[in-house]
Structure formats: C-alpha cells, structure tokens
Write an enzyme that holds these catalytic residues in place. Structure first.
Site, PDB file in Angstrom:
ATOM      1  CG  ASP A   7      -7.067   4.737  -2.278  1.00 54.07           C
ATOM      2  OD1 ASP A   7      -7.109   5.975  -2.405  1.00 54.07           O
ATOM      3  OD2 ASP A   7      -7.048   3.955  -3.251  1.00 54.07           O
ATOM      4  CD  GLU A   9      -9.428   3.191  -6.994  1.00 53.72           C
ATOM      5  OE1 GLU A   9      -9.796   4.019  -7.875  1.00 53.72           O
ATOM      6  OE2 GLU A   9      -8.265   3.127  -6.573  1.00 53.72           O
ATOM      7  CG  HIS A  57     -11.866   1.985 -10.904  1.00 54.13           C
ATOM      8  ND1 HIS A  57     -12.804   1.245 -11.586  1.00 54.13           N
ATOM      9  CD2 HIS A  57     -12.448   3.191 -10.665  1.00 54.13           C
ATOM     10  CE1 HIS A  57     -13.895   1.943 -11.753  1.00 54.13           C
ATOM     11  NE2 HIS A  57     -13.713   3.145 -11.215  1.00 54.13           N
ATOM     12  CG  HIS A 152      -5.242   3.880  -9.584  1.00 50.11           C
ATOM     13  ND1 HIS A 152      -5.167   5.084  -8.939  1.00 50.11           N
ATOM     14  CD2 HIS A 152      -4.310   3.928 -10.566  1.00 50.11           C
ATOM     15  CE1 HIS A 152      -4.242   5.840  -9.504  1.00 50.11           C
ATOM     16  NE2 HIS A 152      -3.709   5.156 -10.499  1.00 50.11           N
ATOM     17  CG  ASP A 157      -3.807   2.583  -5.013  1.00 48.59           C
ATOM     18  OD1 ASP A 157      -2.972   1.816  -5.529  1.00 48.59           O
ATOM     19  OD2 ASP A 157      -4.553   3.319  -5.674  1.00 48.59           O
TER      20      ASP A 157
END
Length: 240
Positions: A7, A9, A57, A152, A157
């Site tokens: 994942d 960001e 985030h 997040h 995640d």
C-alpha cells in the site's frame, strides 16, 4: 509461494499533476502465512500534500524533511519485491504512482520486477458484486479488527489487507476454519519415514474366501446377463 501485500500514501490523487509517493508499506506472506519480514518507508518529496490527502494520512512535509528519497531506497525496494506476487487494493492507483517514482529514478516499471500484480479490489467485486468493497468495508464484513486505524497508514493498511486477502481467497478452507483463523501448518509433523526396509506381509485369500467371492460373482453374472468385469476369462463369465 511468496506474496507481498503493498500500500502507498501519496501527496494527492494525480500523478499527472505531480503528486508523489510519501509512504510505502509492504507485508510478506509465505505460503499464505505472515512472516514478519515487512518493509516500510516514509519518503521525502519536494511537494506538500494536498489538504484533502493530509486529512486522510496526516503525514506532514515537516515530518518528512529528514526522511530518505525514493531514489535512495529504490535498490532495496526492488530487491524486496523481486519475483513475488504483488497484491494491492485498487492496484491501478498505486501502480501508476510507483511506476512514476521508478521512472524518475531511472528504473523499469513495477511489473518488470514482480511475478504478477493482483488487484484485491477486483477480487472483492467478484465475490461481493454491488456491495461496498473498500478496505474498511471488507474488514467489517470479515470481522477484522481495524480499531487502530484512525488515519490511513501504508503499513497498517497492508497488514489489514493481508487478512482481507486471506479471507477473500480461502476457498474450501472456509468449510474447515472459523472466520478468524488462517491456514497453518505450524504444528503439522511432515517428517518423511524410510519404509524401504520394511517387508510388508502378503495375506492371500483362503479357499473358503475364494469360493465365497466366486459365488458372489455368479450372482452378479445372473443379474447382469454375464457382464462381470472382475472375471478376465469370458468363458467363466458366460458360465456364471
């Protein structure tokens, strides 16, 4: 099989407008078991996060100012991913951003380094058509604890997505396990034993057993018009 759940960001939603990757989180699965061999980077970029992204985030430019750049970490990143199966939720988004970072670092696109890229969002839509299939929604559907996910974060995640992916793809295992279990071979004894020196006894049928067997075949022969496939001799079958 080695699989990597990944994942990212980012500073915003658009590669075309110059948004960049500021966090990467990877979780390793080996034969569907979490190994703890995870990878996590915060990355310094020359761009502030969009206010909407920052609300998601919470990663500020100030926080990132002493972090490494993607170019500094790219050799380690590529080696970690090499020849693994990559699992990403809404893969097109993350792949576009990572391809851009790799391009800026003078490296080939992501697919050149991995065995395959699997989109867990596409898998979820196949399993639950017409339903909400965000990571939050899937965690709720599978009873996965996400209470620590106030913002997040790429690593958290990825850890949640690993549990979601195992539940999405467990197939027939679901008949054998409760919803909060994952397949495990930890306590299974798989040692091989050498049986080559063991002489197995051959126990032959007695005369009485052979006679009883023939009598049974005679009965089958009468019921089927002599079609007894266990008698190799046609004359015997006809006689039955």
């Amino acid at each position: 099989m080695r699989q990597i759940i990944l994942d990212t960001e980012t500073t915003g939603l658009s590669v075309a407008e110059g948004d960049r990757v500021i966090e990467i989180g990877c979780v390793e699965l080996l034969n569907r078991q979490l190994t703890g061999n995870n990878l996590h980077y915060y990355l310094k970029v020359d761009r502030d996060s969009h206010p909407d992204a920052l609300r998601v985030h919470g990663i500020t430019t100030e926080f990132l100012k002493d972090k490494p750049s993607f170019a500094e970490k790219v050799p380690e990143f590529i080696e970690y991913l090499r020849d693994a199966e990559l699992i990403i939720h809404n893969a097109a988004f993350d792949v576009a951003f990572l391809d851009n970072e790799l391009r800026l670092a003078g490296r080939p696109a992501l697919r050149e380094h991995v065995l395959e890229i699997i989109d867990s969002l596409a898998l979820a839509k196949q399993s639950f058509p017409g339903k909400r299939n965000s990571l939050d929604a899937l965690c709720d559907r599978f009873g996965i604890d996400k209470s620590s996910r106030t913002l997040h974060g790429a690593l958290l995640d990825s850890e949640l997505l690993a549990q979601v992916y195992i539940n999405l793809t467990r197939g027939q295992d679901a008949l054998l396990m409760d919803a909060d279990e994952t397949p495990s071979t930890t306590n299974v004894d798989t040692r091989r034993e050498d049986l080559s020196r063991i002489a197995l006894p051959v126990i032959r049928a007695s005369a009485e057993e052979l006679a009883a067997h023939e009598s049974m075949l005679d009965g089958i022969g009468k019921e089927t018009g002599g079609k007894v496939i266990w008698r190799p001799d046609p004359a015997q079958a006809a006689a039955g």
